[in-house]
Each structure stands twice: as C-alpha cells, then as structure tokens.
Design a protein around this motif. Structure first.
Motif, mmCIF file in Angstrom:
data_model
loop_
_atom_site.group_PDB
_atom_site.id
_atom_site.type_symbol
_atom_site.label_atom_id
_atom_site.label_comp_id
_atom_site.label_asym_id
_atom_site.label_seq_id
_atom_site.Cartn_x
_atom_site.Cartn_y
_atom_site.Cartn_z
ATOM 1 N N GLU A 1 -11.002 -42.115 -22.668
ATOM 2 C CA GLU A 1 -11.772 -40.982 -22.545
ATOM 3 C C GLU A 1 -13.332 -41.563 -22.257
ATOM 4 O O GLU A 1 -14.089 -40.951 -21.209
ATOM 5 N N ASP A 2 -13.695 -42.137 -23.251
ATOM 6 C CA ASP A 2 -15.038 -42.827 -22.999
ATOM 7 C C ASP A 2 -15.469 -43.386 -21.594
ATOM 8 O O ASP A 2 -16.504 -43.207 -20.665
ATOM 9 N N ALA A 3 -14.486 -44.224 -21.179
ATOM 10 C CA ALA A 3 -14.630 -45.010 -20.129
ATOM 11 C C ALA A 3 -14.570 -44.054 -18.525
ATOM 12 O O ALA A 3 -15.450 -44.092 -17.854
ATOM 13 N N PHE A 4 -13.723 -43.140 -19.203
ATOM 14 C CA PHE A 4 -13.639 -42.049 -18.068
ATOM 15 C C PHE A 4 -14.715 -41.423 -17.665
ATOM 16 O O PHE A 4 -15.234 -41.135 -16.413
ATOM 17 N N LEU A 5 -15.281 -40.714 -18.793
ATOM 18 C CA LEU A 5 -16.609 -40.220 -18.766
ATOM 19 C C LEU A 5 -17.571 -41.088 -18.012
ATOM 20 O O LEU A 5 -18.615 -40.269 -17.149
ATOM 21 N N ASP A 6 -17.622 -42.145 -18.538
ATOM 22 C CA ASP A 6 -18.626 -43.320 -18.176
ATOM 23 C C ASP A 6 -18.496 -43.346 -16.745
ATOM 24 O O ASP A 6 -19.816 -43.298 -15.694
ATOM 25 N N THR A 7 -17.381 -43.791 -16.256
ATOM 26 C CA THR A 7 -17.242 -44.066 -14.684
ATOM 27 C C THR A 7 -17.370 -42.878 -13.682
ATOM 28 O O THR A 7 -17.999 -42.875 -12.630
#
Ligand SMILES: Nc1ncnc2c1ncn2[C@@H]1O[C@H](COP(=O)(O)OP(=O)(O)OP(=O)(O)O)[C@@H](O)[C@H]1O
Length: 315
Positions: free
Chosen positions: A299-305
C-alpha cells in the motif's frame, strides 16, 4: 502468455488506455493495479474482444482473442459478475457455456463443485449475493480449463473465507501453468497473491516487475532507532542534519530516568534507510542499541508510485 502491445483506447476526448504494453507470463499471477479510472477494466475488456482498441493489440500465445477457434478453452475471464440473467439458475448459465464450448455435461457439476455452489445449482441467480455471483463468475471463467485467466476485482463482495478461497484458487491456477492477470484494490491481498505487478495510471504503464522489485523501488521507509537516553538530542540533531524527519517515540525529555527502559530512547525516522543510519552513527561515534526497518507495505509503495496519477481524489 498474454501480450498487451501498444494498446490505446480513446473515447471521444478521453484516453482511457494510452499506448500500454506489458506481458502476463505463464505459471505466474500478475497483479494489475492502478487508481480508479486508470484503465484496468478497459484493458481487460479489449484483451477479450469486448471493446475494440483504437490501436495496438492483445494476443494469447500470439493469437488475438477474436481469431481464437474456441476462445473459452484458451481464455477464461471474470470481468463483471453482475451480467447474469436473474431468472436463470447457476446450472443453466454453465450449461449454455458448456454447449458453446462443446464440453460434456459432467464439467458443469465439476465447476459448481469447485466453486462451492453445488447446493444452490438450481436456484435463480437473481437471489444470489454478490459473493455467490463472483463464485459463479469464476465457474464460468474456468469452465473451458483455459490457459489464460483474467479476473477483474475477483474478491469484490467475498467474505473472509471467500477471499481466502479465491486466493488459493488463483495460486492453484498459476501452479497449473496458467497465465493469470488479476486486478484488485485490496493491496494487502495482492501482496499475498501476486508474483508480478503491472501498475498503471491515467491509462499508461507506471511500473512492471516482481512484487519484491516494486516494494524496493518505493522510497525509503520508516526506521526505528534505539539510543541511550543521554544521546537523544545528539542523535536527533545528526539525523535531522541529514534531512530526515525524526520523532521521539519514548525515552525523550521528561521520561522517568529511574526505570531501566527509560535509559534508552526510541526514535522514529521517516524516509530513511537503516544501513545509512548505522553508517552515520558509526562515523559520529554514536551508540545505537537497536535498529529496525519497518517493512514497506504494498500500500505504501502503491501510494508512493501512483501519487501523480490519481484522477478521482476526495478532498
Ligand atoms: N464506455 C466508456 N465510455 C467513455 N468513457 C469510458 C468508457 N469506459 C471507460 N471509460 C473511461 O475510461 C477510463 C478508464 O476506465 P476503467 O474502467 O478502465 O478504469 P479502471 O482502472 O478499471 O478503474 P476502477 O479501478 O475504478 O475500476 C475512465 O476515465 C472511464 O471513465
């Protein structure tokens, strides 16, 4: 293998899919992620001939869907579990497909059994819950024992047992050698299910690779650093001088110095890499008594990307 090559779909002024290319290899689960309106469903619909691309193509082992002899035996898809005729039973729906695909009647029973709907096989689908319709959708998709499977939001409406069942089912398909493409908004679920990820935003490709690659390409995460309480101010100063955001979780000024736990302080450092902090401490002769990097979630990586590709956002 499913190959998406330079697919584009334009609706009047709106480009839903923009020169998108990626592959869905055999024997793996490829997760298809993107914010609302990113073009995932449109891509899947174009792949199975429900929508005509403006340009580009999708091929299954080199053959476009429309040119497949018996498509249901090559490609299974669950794109919308609400299309079922409410007046027909689960059995009747599968019987129509069996007829189209020239499959024996025994396959209907097998599929109903596999998705746990044998007990309601003759009930009208109009009375089914969304989760039951999803199960029927999976039965339809898998009827022809296809080598390629496309599932758009398959866990929608499923209860926790159903979600677990769907995950196992998807993993089993990949283990059998199928090329599986699954879209989902449940990122924790994708983290457990997918081997690879395709991330799209505003119709275009943002990232393609293994789940591990995706997680590691995200920004640095949160690191917890334990130091002696007497070193708190120096530690915070050193970290902040590196441009890092630091908060004192415990053991800072005002804590009870008589307890042994209070002799240590715990700092939370955001946007950091643990190795860099260790090196910084060593170079400055600062004693670190504990160091742990918090795992970056999908979720962190998705929101970031996808931060720059969100179209629909609440204020
Ligand atoms: N038939 C259509 N006519 C006009 N615009 C459409 C049509 N189908 C899709 N779109 C537009 O194309 C864009 C992509 O939609 P799509 O449903 O493919 O996105 P998605 O990634 O599946 O979104 P979600 O995660 O919300 O399901 C959206 O802006 C949508 O409004």
């Amino acid at each position: 293998m499913l190959e998406i090559r330079n697919l584009t779909k334009t609706y009047r002024a709106q480009t839903a899919v923009n020169d998108l290319s990626f592959t869905v290899p055999d024997g793996q689960v490829t997760g298809f992620l993107g914010p609302n309106g990113a073009g995932k469903s449109t891509t899947m619909r174009m792949a199975v001939g429900l929508e005509r691309p403006t340009s580009g193509e999708a091929t299954f082992d080199g053959v476009p869907f429309r040119k497949l002899d018996n498509p249901g035996r090559v490609v299974g898809s669950l794109l919308d579990a609400t299309w079922f005729h409410p007046g027909r039973s689960a059995y009747q729906h599968l019987a129509i497909l069996a007829d189209l695909m020239r499959l024996p009647e025994t396959r209907i029973e097998e599929c109903l059994e596999a998705v746990g709907l044998s007990g309601v096989a003759t009930k009208r689908v109009g009375g089914f819950s969304l989760g039951m319709k999803q199960r029927l959708g999976v039965a339809c998709a898998l009827m022809g024992n296809p080598k390629h499977v496309l599932l758009d939001e398959p866990v929608n409406g499923l209860d926790p047992e159903g979600v677990h069942w769907m995950r196992e089912r998807i993993r089993a398909l990949a283990a059998d050698g199928c090329a599986v493409l699954v879209s989902s908004h449940l990122l924790s679920e994708m983290e457990l299910t997918a081997d690879r990820l395709i991330v799209v935003g505003k119709g275009a490709l943002i990232a393609e690779g293994t789940v591990e690659e995706f997680l590691s390409r995200g920004k640095a995460g949160t690191v917890e650093v334990e130091v002696l309480a007497e070193d708190v101010f120096r530690a915070v100063g050193l970290l902040e001088a590196e441009g890092l955001r630091v908060s004192v979780v415990s053991g800072g000024a005002g804590s009870d110095a008589s307890s042994s736990a209070a002799k240590k302080a715990l700092l939370r450092v955001d946007g950091a890499v643990a190795d860099d902090i260790a090196r910084l401490a060593l170079n400055n002769r600062l004693l670190i008594t504990g160091l742990s990097a918090k795992k970056v979630s999908l979720e962190d990586a998705f929101l970031d990307t996808t931060a720059g590709s969100v179209v629909y956002q609440a204020n």
